[in-house]
Enzyme design. Structure first.
Site, PDB file in Angstrom:
ATOM      1  CG  ASN A 428      -1.642   1.350   1.382  1.00 21.90           C
ATOM      2  OD1 ASN A 428      -2.662   1.579   0.743  1.00 21.90           O
ATOM      3  ND2 ASN A 428      -1.112   2.246   2.208  1.00 21.90           N
ATOM      4  CD  GLU A 429      -1.403   5.615   0.327  1.00 26.64           C
ATOM      5  OE1 GLU A 429      -0.760   6.111   1.268  1.00 26.64           O
ATOM      6  OE2 GLU A 429      -2.572   5.955   0.054  1.00 26.64           O
TER       7      GLU A 429
END
Length: 860
Positions: A428-429
């Site tokens: 995630n990210e």
């Protein structure tokens, strides 16, 4: 002898370890394992409840401490058997740096929360046994690892401190912008003894549904222990009837397999597109052991093709293109051992009830519980599962990668048979961290070994190691390098891949009315904050004088950076503000609901040309009682935004939009929105066939409740299947409009009579969907004298009506009460019927506009 299990769940004690050989800290009782140290300290009244008031601060020192858990247990009675009996000690999960000692002998060291361990203790058991588990501080060990490896890696991190990055533990325990800093330790999953002569370790299918959906073919594979040369029966059953069965021999590696072919298979679909047929897959090892699981067959594809907008990103399940409307999921509690299986089912049931067909398990949490995936399988909710990496630049030293590999293999093996699991994403990210800190990334360089030598070595994990493991463990699984990701382009590129759209709330803080400017190929995150219902606020803040917006306890509770500025901006831009806790709660909730309405309606409209393949709100849930982006709070109380999403994701939905007119920037004309007489009207459908519908559009004065223009009626409109049907485009209510410079009139506020546009979609006499467009911003409108009335039908229904258009009618939900709708608009001439269950006499609070009334509705 059949396999037996002896749970070690009761009889444990724990104490703080002071580092000395003669630790004199007292042993304290443990209610039950699984557990974590905060849970036990709270049960023994050694700490205040971290979920209340400012109590989180009182337990901030706990992560620096070490803890020891112990239990004494008797050796299980051996059952008679001619063959040797093996006894394993199984640890499904230890949180996190754990040293395990059995009868004085060290049998295990673990440094990864996400992996399980099995230790053969056959020769170590006595009649009475003592098991001890020593847990080091994950935070301090993390800091040591950062120092140890700082010469080879720079540990960049977003969200709290860098010590989380080298630790294979749920990252949100270090705190996030919606959750507290509660860094746990303890036996967070079950511990048990397992006895067997031979056993089935796993059984799974590796198969593919043909493109025409007429066959499903592949292999059934089983893995067994202490069973080389034995015969094992592999079978598939449907509704209790065996449809395939084969006797196989287990080879020297413990593997048995057989090809299989099913014609005309019954398939698993997301609930929005079909049924959730599941087969029983079973492996029987004579009288020694049997293992079975429920599986589903489906053909899942991620469609990424060049088109007029860039490159598509949407899912095709069993040949049907599926718009993915849903939520992002964080862990359901700060204390993971605290979550009963029924609570997982309740959460997934809310997703299903809310017309959400996909849930994204975020990478800063865990690989979720089997009960979560079982519920998704049964209810037809697709799962997007991130690997457990979030918002950091992760290292790649050997011991770390070895641990990551074991973690990935174990969890893929555990989850690969769930038909609901549609896609794995690498993180995630983390590529946003790469962009933020200017870390080296050359997409054209395809040599994984060279990536390890850059300042962004985690690319090796996401683009080489994890996809390799996925392909080896679950050959037909879909893998996506990270979220967001778009073929090496910048993560904010709206033309390719998925995008986290945070220009609403974060970033540029666009108004939610500008959602049409913020589309992407698949929006896997976006959101808007809101307060929870008042019951939750009262439960989490016990000091009455602190229950007001902006109090110390309210501010401390909200972990979002600059939350007070952002909440206030969105509320003040759109509403006339009252700052008492009830009114402000209501306004934040309506802001969130309106943001969901604009976003889901706008982006789902683009499904017609597959411009936008899905929308997942950040976030569905909370891990503690707080104000956040969650659309359902910690206690499973649904905010109005939940219902806004539910209505926008109806199988058939109608939408209205008008051109966006700014009202705050510079020298803009704030009256333009009210003078604009043009609007669009469309219908979006998930249905596989076309359908005939009737559409009616009314124009109703907000002041008087009377129709100000003749309604538009469109009968027998053909709605295209699984697409968007544009009904009216730039439709102008004023025909033959002419503008001359000699006919300019000033805007007369006294004559100002704004109206709503209300559209209904009916089939026969049944109302299927509706939408209402309100002039923007809402704060320019007068909501006095709405004349809202209630009646009760006596069969758990409340009927609400109003003589004038009413915006954002909200029942104050409480635990135990279930509503069919909330946060809705009321249109004159129509009765809104709400199904209510949970109480014979429901304590009801509603808020609408500036009105707030408390009273009881009798449903008996």
């Amino acid at each position: 002898m059949a396999r037996s299990r002896h749970d070690l769940s009761h009889g444990w004690q724990f104490r703080e370890y002071d580092g000395g050989s003669s630790n004199e800290n007292p042993w304290l009782p443990v209610q039950k394992v699984p557990t974590q140290v905060h849970v036990d300290l709270l049960a023994d009244k050694k700490i205040p409840d971290p979920f209340l008031d400012l109590n989180e601060l009182a337990v901030r020192s706990l992560p620096e401490k070490q803890w020891t858990y112990r239990i004494q247990f008797a050796k299980p009675t051996d059952l008679s058997s001619e063959a040797p009996i093996h006894t394993d000690l199984v640890f499904e999960g230890l949180d996190t740096f754990a040293t395990v000692v059995l009868n004085g002998a060290e049998i295990l060291k673990s440094d990864n929360m996400f992996i399980s361990h099995r230790v053969d203790v056959t020769s170590l058991l006595r009649d009475t046994n003592e098991l001890e588990i020593h847990f080091d501080s994950a935070m301090l060990r993390g800091r040591d690892l950062v120092k140890e490896h700082s010469h080879e890696h720079t540990f960049y991190v977003r969200q709290t401190e860098v010590s989380r990055v080298p630790v294979r533990k749920a990252q949100y325990h270090w705190g996030w912008d919606w959750g507290p800093i509660l860094i746990t330790a303890g036996p967070w999953k079950p511990i048990y003894l397992q006895q067997y002569v031979s056993k089935v370790d796993d059984v799974w299918s590796e198969c593919e549904v043909s493109e025409d959906l007429r066959t499903c073919s592949g292999r059934i594979i089983a893995k067994a222990s202490q069973a080389s040369g034995h015969s094992i029966r592999l079978s598939l059953s449907l509704a209790g009837s065996v449809i395939f069965e084969k006797e196989c021999t287990i080879n020297s590696k413990g593997i048995a397999e057989t090809p299989f072919l099913i014609t005309n298979p019954k398939l698993w679909y997301p609930f929005t597109h079909g049924t959730q047929t599941r087969y029983e897959l079973k492996a029987s090892l004579g009288s020694y052991d049997t293992l079975s699981k429920m599986i589903g067959f489906r053909r899942a594809e991620l469609i990424q093709q060049e088109d007029e907008f860039g490159k598509s990103f949407f899912f095709r399940i069993n040949g049907a293109d599926v718009f993915c409307g849903g939520s992002c999921w964080i862990p359901a509690d700060s204390f993971l051992s605290h979550i009963p299986e029924q609570r997982y089912r309740d959460w997934v049931s809310l997703v299903h009830e809310g017309n959400q067909n996909m849930i994204r398990v975020w990478g800063g949490g865990i690989y979720e519980h089997d009960a979560f995936f079982d519920a998704c399988d049964e209810l037809g909710v697709m799962v997007w599962q991130d690997f457990a990496f979030a918002c950091a630049s992760y290292p790649t030293y050997k011991s770390y990668l070895d641990s990551v590999e074991e973690e990935a293999r174990q969890n893929i093996r555990r989850l690969r048979s769930h038909p609901s699991l549609i896609i794995w994403a690498g993180s995630n990210e983390d590529y946003q961290v790469q962009e933020r800190y200017g870390l080296e990334y050359n997409y054209e360089d395809k040599d994984p070994q060279s990536w390890l030598k850059t300042t962004f070595p985690a690319r090796y994990t996401y683009e080489y190691l994890l996809p390799k493991i996925v392909s080896e463990e679950d050959r037909f699984a879909i893998y996506h390098p990270t979220s967001p990701w778009g073929d090496g382009k910048i993560t904010s590129d709206p033309t390719v891949g998925d995008k986290h759209q945070w220009d609403i709330w974060h970033g540029a803080m666009n108004r939610y009315q500008e959602a049409f400017r913020l589309s992407a190929r698949f929006i896997s995150e976006f959101g808007m904050e809101a307060y929870p219902h008042l019951e939750t606020i009262r439960s989490m803040i016990t000091v009455d004088k602190q229950r007001y917006p902006g109090s110390m306890m309210m501010d401390f509770r909200n972990k979002a950076i600059d939350h007070e500025r952002r909440v206030a901006t969105y509320v003040n831009e759109n509403f006339t503000v009252k700052y008492d806790i009830s009114s402000y709660t209501h306004l934040t909730q309506i802001v969130q609901a309106e943001a969901m309405h604009f976003a889901y309606k706008t982006w789902r409209r683009e499904w017609g040309k597959r411009k936008c393949g899905g929308v997942l709100v950040w976030q569905l849930n909370d891990c503690w009682p707080t104000m956040s982006w969650a659309v359902v709070d910690y206690y499973l109380l649904k905010k109005p935004a939940y219902y806004a999403i539910k209505n926008a994701l109806r199988p058939l939905d109608i939408g209205i939009s008008k051109k966006y007119h700014d009202w705050t920037s510079g020298h803009v004309d704030p009256t333009e929105s009210f003078k604009d007489t043009k609007f669009d009207l469309w219908i979006v459908s998930d249905r596989p066939q076309s359908v005939q519908v009737d559409v009616a559009v009314r124009f109703i004065s907000i002041h008087t409740g009377q129709d100000v223009k003749q309604q538009v009626k469109l009968d027998s409109v053909t709605v295209h299947p699984n697409s968007t049907t544009e009904i009216l485009k730039d439709y102008d209510l004023i025909e033959n409009v002419t503008e001359t410079q000699n006919n300019v009139q000033a805007f007369d506020i006294a004559e100002f009579n704004p109206y709503v546009i209300h559209a209904t979609l009916t089939i026969g006499n049944q109302l299927i969907a509706s939408d209402t467009y309100w002039p923007q911003p809402l704060k320019y409108l007068n909501f006095d004298n709405r004349n809202v009335t209630f009646t009760s039908t006596g069969d758990n229904q409340v009927v609400i009506s109003a003589s004038r258009p009413t915006k954002g009618f909200v029942f104050e939900e409480t635990r135990g009460v279930k509503l069919s709708d909330n946060g809705f608009d009321i249109i004159p001439g129509q009765e809104k019927v709400v199904e209510v269950s949970g109480f014979a006499r429901v304590p009801s609070v509603f808020r609408a506009g500036s009105v707030r009334v408390l009273y009881f509705i009798s449903l008996s």
